[in-house]
Motif scaffolding. Structure first.
Motif, short mmCIF file in Angstrom:
data_model
loop_
_atom_site.label_atom_id
_atom_site.label_comp_id
_atom_site.label_asym_id
_atom_site.label_seq_id
_atom_site.Cartn_x
_atom_site.Cartn_y
_atom_site.Cartn_z
N GLY A 48 0.79 -1.23 0.00
CA GLY A 48 0.00 0.00 0.00
C GLY A 48 0.81 1.27 0.00
O GLY A 48 0.26 2.37 -0.05
N ARG A 49 2.13 1.13 0.01
CA ARG A 49 2.99 2.31 0.11
C ARG A 49 3.18 2.98 -1.25
O ARG A 49 3.48 2.33 -2.24
N ARG A 50 3.04 4.29 -1.26
CA ARG A 50 3.37 5.09 -2.45
C ARG A 50 4.86 5.35 -2.44
O ARG A 50 5.41 5.76 -1.42
N THR A 51 5.52 5.10 -3.56
CA THR A 51 6.97 5.28 -3.61
C THR A 51 7.39 6.33 -4.63
O THR A 51 8.58 6.59 -4.79
N THR A 52 6.42 6.91 -5.32
CA THR A 52 6.70 7.95 -6.30
C THR A 52 5.77 9.13 -6.03
O THR A 52 4.96 9.09 -5.10
#
Length: 185
Positions: A48-52
């Motif tokens: 679920g993590r946004r990395t951009t």
């Protein structure tokens, strides 16, 4: 997924498919595999993590591709009534659709992947059982579709493959930014 590939034949459960249908199933299976592969060894939190800078996350991409494939497969069978009426959608409707790009409370990576596998099986069964890949339906009303255009089952399947491939590329970038793992390189 549940199909195996040998030369130009794809076995989907007990049924062997050859020719164009086998090629469509093989192309779709390859893109599905790479999308799923981007989530290997991840926790729900990582999925679920946004990395951009974008709103995209790996679990959300799988949720979105699941929804897209489900809707377009239903379109093949039922026509435009299977699709949302984009011209009548409210801000709240669009906000709900945006949730398919996120891991929401209660979503798990296992659950998201299982839902995708179930939709994939249904689509594969549809490809095998379709009487005619040339059968077409009118596209629903939407600003991004040409008015009066029709898509054949074949065109819809090619669209599903393209959509899956596009989001597989997004997933690869997100995964690399998450922990350096690469899926396609």
């Amino acid at each position: 997924m549940n199909e195996t590939t040998h030369n130009d034949t794809v076995s989907t459960d007990a049924q062997a498919v050859t020719g164009e249908r086998a090629e469509l199933l093989e192309a779709l299976a390859k893109q599905r595999h790479f999308l799923d592969f981007t989530t290997r060894d991840l926790t729900d939190e990582q999925a679920g993590r946004r990395t951009t800078a974008s709103e995209l996350c790996l679990g959300g991409l799988i949720k979105h591709v699941t929804s897209v494939e489900r809707n377009w497969a239903e379109f093949i069978v039922r026509g435009p009534s299977a699709m949302p009426d984009f011209s009548a959608m409210t801000k709240e409707d669009f906000a709900r659709r945006a949730d398919e790009f996120r891991m929401l409370p209660g979503d798990t990576l296992e659950g998201v992947r299982a839902a995708y596998a179930q939709v994939a099986r249904r689509t594969d069964e549809l490809v095998v059982s379709l009487p005619d890949l040339d059968a077409d339906q009118p596209l629903p009303s939407a600003p991004w579709f040409e008015a009066g255009a029709r898509w054949s089952a074949r065109r819809v399947l090619l669209h599903i493959i393209a959509e899956t491939a596009q989001h597989t590329g997004h997933a690869d970038i997100i995964r690399e930014a998450l922990d350096g793992a690469k899926s396609m390189g």
